[in-house]
Scaffold this motif. Structure first.
Motif, PDB file in Angstrom:
ATOM      1  N   ASN A 140       0.849  -1.190   0.000  1.00 40.63           N
ATOM      2  CA  ASN A 140       0.000   0.000   0.000  1.00 40.63           C
ATOM      3  C   ASN A 140       0.893   1.252   0.000  1.00 40.63           C
ATOM      4  OD1 ASN A 140      -2.000   1.925   0.214  1.00 40.63           O
ATOM      5  ND2 ASN A 140      -2.536   1.438   2.324  1.00 40.63           N
ATOM      6  N   PRO A 141       1.627   1.490  -1.089  1.00 37.87           N
ATOM      7  CA  PRO A 141       2.499   2.658  -1.115  1.00 37.87           C
ATOM      8  C   PRO A 141       1.757   3.980  -1.038  1.00 37.87           C
ATOM      9  CG  PRO A 141       2.389   1.632  -3.293  1.00 37.87           C
ATOM     10  CD  PRO A 141       1.712   0.703  -2.344  1.00 37.87           C
ATOM     11  N   VAL A 142       0.538   4.029  -1.564  1.00 40.24           N
ATOM     12  CA  VAL A 142      -0.218   5.284  -1.509  1.00 40.24           C
ATOM     13  C   VAL A 142      -0.551   5.625  -0.061  1.00 40.24           C
ATOM     14  CG1 VAL A 142      -2.296   6.483  -2.261  1.00 40.24           C
ATOM     15  CG2 VAL A 142      -1.133   4.930  -3.824  1.00 40.24           C
ATOM     16  N   GLY A 143      -0.915   4.622   0.728  1.00 35.55           N
ATOM     17  CA  GLY A 143      -1.192   4.864   2.138  1.00 35.55           C
ATOM     18  C   GLY A 143       0.020   5.405   2.875  1.00 35.55           C
ATOM     19  N   ALA A 144       1.196   4.886   2.559  1.00 36.67           N
ATOM     20  CA  ALA A 144       2.420   5.381   3.192  1.00 36.67           C
ATOM     21  C   ALA A 144       2.687   6.823   2.786  1.00 36.67           C
ATOM     22  CB  ALA A 144       3.600   4.496   2.822  1.00 36.67           C
ATOM     23  N   LEU A 145       2.449   7.143   1.521  1.00 34.29           N
ATOM     24  CA  LEU A 145       2.645   8.525   1.072  1.00 34.29           C
ATOM     25  C   LEU A 145       1.639   9.469   1.734  1.00 34.29           C
ATOM     26  CD1 LEU A 145       3.318   7.829  -2.714  1.00 34.29           C
ATOM     27  CD2 LEU A 145       4.973   8.682  -1.034  1.00 34.29           C
TER      28      LEU A 145
END
Length: 252
Positions: A140-145
């Motif tokens: 979930n890279p978007v969540g981390a961003l």
């Protein structure tokens, strides 16, 4: 040489830390990976000079997935008044804490936390947020961003492996409804490597293209986003755009 230095020198590290005695921690494969750390540090310093004019006293920094603390230590030594590093792995928190104490940097705090489990503003607002070597290990890279943006007051720097981009148009349910691709993700399998200290904790990795990363950062609230220049003699993956460092600014 102190007991803390002796403990640091007794193991092999991912980073070549320079200790107060002048000795350097041994690194993997005889230092073959050291160049990437130095290039990223050089690029970080260039952006600190450009955005903050190197006036770092009174500023705070947050290092997401700080690993063994290379960049947290650098920021604390450069003059940030408060540095917070978090990492999901207990062994990384222990290593970073050892380096912090060996270097005598009490204004650097190290905590164990998963970026996906952070509440908005749980760690406060910070003038600088680092997200180095993280998002390409995540499902979930978007969540981390989004977590990085939520904790950012002025500047966020994201460094990541990237995949080749894909462009074009997609019939979105029907030929009458067509949408342009804004970027792409590649799926990397690390399911057999989750025990490794530099791998994903879940094994499913979505790696963005540069176009996808820039577009997402713009959409989640950074007012300006730029891909940063790489030194000509920098690490080969950054020079050849297999990795990128992207800056996102929050402006009033």
């Amino acid at each position: 040489m102190t007991d803390l230095e002796s403990r640091a020198l007794a193991k092999t590290w991912f980073y070549p830390f320079r200790l107060p005695s002048g000795r350097q921690t041994p690194t993997y494969d005889g230092g073959v990976l050291d160049a990437i750390h130095h290039t990223r540090t050089q690029m970080l310093d260039a952006e600190l000079a450009r955005t903050f004019d190197d006036r770092l006293d009174g500023l705070s920094a947050l290092d997401l997935a700080c690993h063994q603390g290379w960049f947290s230590a650098h920021l604390a030594q450069r003059g940030f008044s408060r540095v917070t590093g978090i990492d999901a792995r207990e062994e990384h928190v222990a290593d970073a804490s050892l380096i912090r104490d060996a270097l005598g940097l009490p204004h650097w705090q190290v905590r164990q936390a998963d970026v996906h489990q952070l509440e908005p503003l749980q760690l406060g607002l910070h003038d600088l947020v680092l997200c180095f070597g993280l998002i390409y290990h995540l499902e979930n890279p978007v969540g981390a961003l989004r977590a990085a943006r939520a904790h950012c007051r002025r500047l966020c720097l994201v460094e990541t492996q990237v995949v080749p981009g894909m462009t074009g148009w997609v019939d979105y349910g029907s030929y009458r409804f067509v949408r342009p691709l804004k970027g792409s993700f590649g799926i990397i399998d690390e399911t057999g490597e989750t025990h490794g200290p530099e791998a994903s904790t879940t094994g499913i990795c979505l790696v963005p293209s540069t176009e996808a990363l820039v577009w997402i950062m713009q959409r989640i609230g950074f007012s300006r986003v730029e891909v940063l220049p790489v030194p000509d003699d920098g690490y080969e993956q950054l020079v050849h755009r297999k990795r990128v460092m992207v800056a996102g600014w929050v402006e009033d």
